[in-house]
Design a protein around this motif. Structure first.
Motif, PDB file in Angstrom:
ATOM      1  N   ALA A 150      16.253 -15.229  33.059  1.00 25.13           N
ATOM      2  CA  ALA A 150      17.095 -14.076  32.723  1.00 25.13           C
ATOM      3  C   ALA A 150      17.163 -13.829  31.219  1.00 25.13           C
ATOM      4  CB  ALA A 150      18.499 -14.262  33.305  1.00 25.13           C
ATOM      5  N   ASP A 151      16.743 -14.804  30.429  1.00 21.63           N
ATOM      6  CA  ASP A 151      16.764 -14.634  28.977  1.00 21.63           C
ATOM      7  C   ASP A 151      15.502 -13.947  28.456  1.00 21.63           C
ATOM      8  OD1 ASP A 151      15.331 -16.864  29.861  1.00 21.63           O
ATOM      9  OD2 ASP A 151      15.462 -17.830  27.896  1.00 21.63           O
ATOM     10  N   LEU A 152      14.550 -13.688  29.342  1.00 18.68           N
ATOM     11  CA  LEU A 152      13.300 -13.052  28.913  1.00 18.68           C
ATOM     12  C   LEU A 152      13.504 -11.551  28.749  1.00 18.68           C
ATOM     13  CD1 LEU A 152      10.895 -14.987  31.294  1.00 18.68           C
ATOM     14  CD2 LEU A 152      11.368 -15.443  28.861  1.00 18.68           C
ATOM     15  N   LEU A 153      12.532 -10.926  28.110  1.00 19.32           N
ATOM     16  CA  LEU A 153      12.593  -9.479  27.875  1.00 19.32           C
ATOM     17  C   LEU A 153      11.464  -8.773  28.599  1.00 19.32           C
ATOM     18  CD1 LEU A 153      13.208  -9.449  24.005  1.00 19.32           C
ATOM     19  CD2 LEU A 153      14.919  -9.281  25.834  1.00 19.32           C
ATOM     20  N   LEU A 203       8.177  -9.791  20.727  1.00 22.26           N
ATOM     21  CA  LEU A 203       8.013  -8.350  20.952  1.00 22.26           C
ATOM     22  C   LEU A 203       7.531  -7.673  19.676  1.00 22.26           C
ATOM     23  CD1 LEU A 203       8.387  -5.609  22.344  1.00 22.26           C
ATOM     24  CD2 LEU A 203      10.837  -5.760  21.792  1.00 22.26           C
ATOM     25  N   GLU A 204       8.191  -7.968  18.556  1.00 20.03           N
ATOM     26  CA  GLU A 204       7.817  -7.326  17.297  1.00 20.03           C
ATOM     27  C   GLU A 204       6.393  -7.701  16.892  1.00 20.03           C
ATOM     28  OE1 GLU A 204      10.849  -8.097  14.407  1.00 20.03           O
ATOM     29  OE2 GLU A 204      12.435  -7.332  15.726  1.00 20.03           O
ATOM     30  N   ARG A 205       6.038  -8.959  17.131  1.00 19.70           N
ATOM     31  CA  ARG A 205       4.689  -9.416  16.780  1.00 19.70           C
ATOM     32  C   ARG A 205       3.648  -8.694  17.653  1.00 19.70           C
ATOM     33  NH1 ARG A 205       4.176 -15.503  17.730  1.00 19.70           N
ATOM     34  NH2 ARG A 205       6.108 -15.481  16.545  1.00 19.70           N
ATOM     35  N   TRP A 206       3.971  -8.564  18.940  1.00 19.06           N
ATOM     36  CA  TRP A 206       3.047  -7.910  19.892  1.00 19.06           C
ATOM     37  C   TRP A 206       2.857  -6.440  19.548  1.00 19.06           C
ATOM     38  CZ3 TRP A 206       4.633  -4.470  24.072  1.00 19.06           C
ATOM     39  CH2 TRP A 206       3.609  -4.187  24.985  1.00 19.06           C
ATOM     40  N   LEU A 207       3.949  -5.759  19.241  1.00 15.73           N
ATOM     41  CA  LEU A 207       3.841  -4.344  18.862  1.00 15.73           C
ATOM     42  C   LEU A 207       3.020  -4.188  17.579  1.00 15.73           C
ATOM     43  CD1 LEU A 207       7.521  -3.161  19.536  1.00 15.73           C
ATOM     44  CD2 LEU A 207       5.482  -2.481  20.836  1.00 15.73           C
ATOM     45  N   MET A 231       4.050  -2.295  31.082  1.00 20.06           N
ATOM     46  CA  MET A 231       5.367  -2.912  31.226  1.00 20.06           C
ATOM     47  C   MET A 231       5.163  -4.420  31.297  1.00 20.06           C
ATOM     48  SD  MET A 231       7.147  -0.317  33.933  1.00 20.06           S
ATOM     49  CE  MET A 231       6.963   1.461  33.766  1.00 20.06           C
ATOM     50  N   VAL A 232       5.593  -5.117  30.264  1.00 24.63           N
ATOM     51  CA  VAL A 232       5.217  -6.524  30.103  1.00 24.63           C
ATOM     52  C   VAL A 232       6.455  -7.403  29.913  1.00 24.63           C
ATOM     53  CG1 VAL A 232       2.998  -5.919  29.053  1.00 24.63           C
ATOM     54  CG2 VAL A 232       5.000  -6.276  27.589  1.00 24.63           C
ATOM     55  N   PHE A 233       6.248  -8.691  30.154  1.00 29.44           N
ATOM     56  CA  PHE A 233       7.252  -9.698  29.838  1.00 29.44           C
ATOM     57  C   PHE A 233       6.985 -10.250  28.435  1.00 29.44           C
ATOM     58  CE2 PHE A 233       7.175 -10.208  34.556  1.00 29.44           C
ATOM     59  CZ  PHE A 233       8.529 -10.081  34.822  1.00 29.44           C
ATOM     60  N   LEU A 234       8.058 -10.545  27.735  1.00 33.36           N
ATOM     61  CA  LEU A 234       7.950 -11.186  26.420  1.00 33.36           C
ATOM     62  C   LEU A 234       9.037 -12.244  26.302  1.00 33.36           C
ATOM     63  CD1 LEU A 234       7.366  -7.755  25.072  1.00 33.36           C
ATOM     64  CD2 LEU A 234       5.944  -9.588  24.147  1.00 33.36           C
ATOM     65  N   ARG A 235       8.711 -13.275  25.516  1.00 37.02           N
ATOM     66  CA  ARG A 235       9.647 -14.391  25.409  1.00 37.02           C
ATOM     67  C   ARG A 235      10.899 -14.040  24.622  1.00 37.02           C
ATOM     68  NH1 ARG A 235      10.505 -19.066  26.446  1.00 37.02           N
ATOM     69  NH2 ARG A 235       8.572 -19.436  27.537  1.00 37.02           N
ATOM     70  N   CYS A 262       3.809 -14.429  28.448  1.00 37.52           N
ATOM     71  CA  CYS A 262       4.294 -13.602  27.351  1.00 37.52           C
ATOM     72  C   CYS A 262       3.128 -12.737  26.860  1.00 37.52           C
ATOM     73  CB  CYS A 262       4.824 -14.483  26.220  1.00 37.52           C
ATOM     74  SG  CYS A 262       5.326 -13.556  24.746  1.00 37.52           S
ATOM     75  N   ALA A 263       3.354 -11.421  26.792  1.00 38.60           N
ATOM     76  CA  ALA A 263       2.283 -10.516  26.382  1.00 38.60           C
ATOM     77  C   ALA A 263       1.831 -10.789  24.957  1.00 38.60           C
ATOM     78  CB  ALA A 263       2.750  -9.071  26.498  1.00 38.60           C
ATOM     79  N   CYS A 264       2.696 -11.408  24.166  1.00 40.29           N
ATOM     80  CA  CYS A 264       2.364 -11.689  22.770  1.00 40.29           C
ATOM     81  C   CYS A 264       1.492 -12.925  22.636  1.00 40.29           C
ATOM     82  CB  CYS A 264       3.651 -11.866  21.967  1.00 40.29           C
ATOM     83  SG  CYS A 264       3.388 -12.405  20.274  1.00 40.29           S
ATOM     84  N   CYS A 265       1.958 -14.031  23.194  1.00 36.03           N
ATOM     85  CA  CYS A 265       1.311 -15.311  22.904  1.00 36.03           C
ATOM     86  C   CYS A 265       0.619 -15.929  24.116  1.00 36.03           C
ATOM     87  CB  CYS A 265       2.337 -16.297  22.343  1.00 36.03           C
ATOM     88  SG  CYS A 265       3.626 -16.723  23.531  1.00 36.03           S
TER      89      CYS A 265
END
Lengths: 72, 148
Positions: free
Chosen positions: B128-131, A10-14, A1-5, B108-111
């Motif tokens: 609050a705008d984060l996912l 999200l799509e890039r991470w997946l 369960m992670v935070f994403l900007r 951010c888990a991505c970057c």
């Protein structure tokens, strides 16, 4: 369960990990869930919740459907 | 749940709040004036009941959710300490469990970009705008709680 900007991140991470999407929850909604879910965790008289009680906490913040079903 | 196990669990959580870390089985045995093996058995039963999470093949507490005792990207300032949250849900749960305001520093888990969220009086007033993303369906969360 992670935070994403963002959805783009999200799509890039997946894609980078080869994972199928699960469920995306806005941080505000996750905060509502977290506050409710953990509120009584430190109560001296804490008792484990039943699955039905936990499911109701998911329901009340709008996390419903098969993905959020705690029962197999 | 067995009353002794509930007492042990309560001691673990009170120790976490008081000391910032969970008690070892030796610490808890001294507090209860009980054999260490009895405490270790209680820890294992609490783990099996999903009331605590132990590091694999040990009786050391990995998670007393929402608090985590292994490194993660989620740091939470709340109640006068800096804590570690297991995941996004637990990071936001620490202010909730402590009934306190909180500041979450994460990434951010991505970057890997630094992200900040602020909880005041229960409301998310920054970030609050984060996912948040949950990969694993709820019925499988405990199949591998570390991955979940």
């Amino acid at each position: 369960m992670v935070f994403l900007r963002s959805e783009e991140h999200l799509e890039r991470w997946l894609g980078a990990n080869g994972w199928e999407p699960g469920a995306t929850v806005p941080a505000r909604q996750m905060n509502e869930l977290a506050r409710t879910w953990w509120w009584s965790r430190l109560d001296p008289g804490w008792q484990p919740r039943t699955a039905e009680q936990s499911q109701a906490l998911l329901d009340v913040v709008g996390l419903t459907g098969e993905f959020w079903s705690l029962q197999a | 749940m067995d009353p002794f196990d509930l007492d042990v669990r309560r001691h673990v959580y009170f120790s976490v709040v008081a000391n910032g870390r969970p008690p070892s089985t030796e610490d808890a045995a001294a507090a209860f004036d009980a054999p260490k093996d009895d405490i270790a058995d209680a820890y294992r039963r609490l783990h099996d009941a999903h009331a605590l999470v132990l590091f694999p093949d040990t009786t050391d507490v990995w998670m007393a959710n929402p608090f985590c005792f292994a490194p993660t990207p989620h740091r939470v300032r709340a109640g006068g300490r800096t804590w570690t949250g297991t995941c996004c849900w637990d990071a936001l749960g620490i202010p909730g469990a402590l009934h306190a305001d909180g500041d979450v520093e994460t990434e951010c888990a991505c970057c890997g970009e630094r992200l900040e969220l602020t909880v005041r009086e229960g409301e998310l007033v920054a970030g609050a705008d984060l996912l948040c993303h949950v990969l694993v369906p709820a019925r499988r969360w405990w199949d591998d709680i570390g991955f979940t």
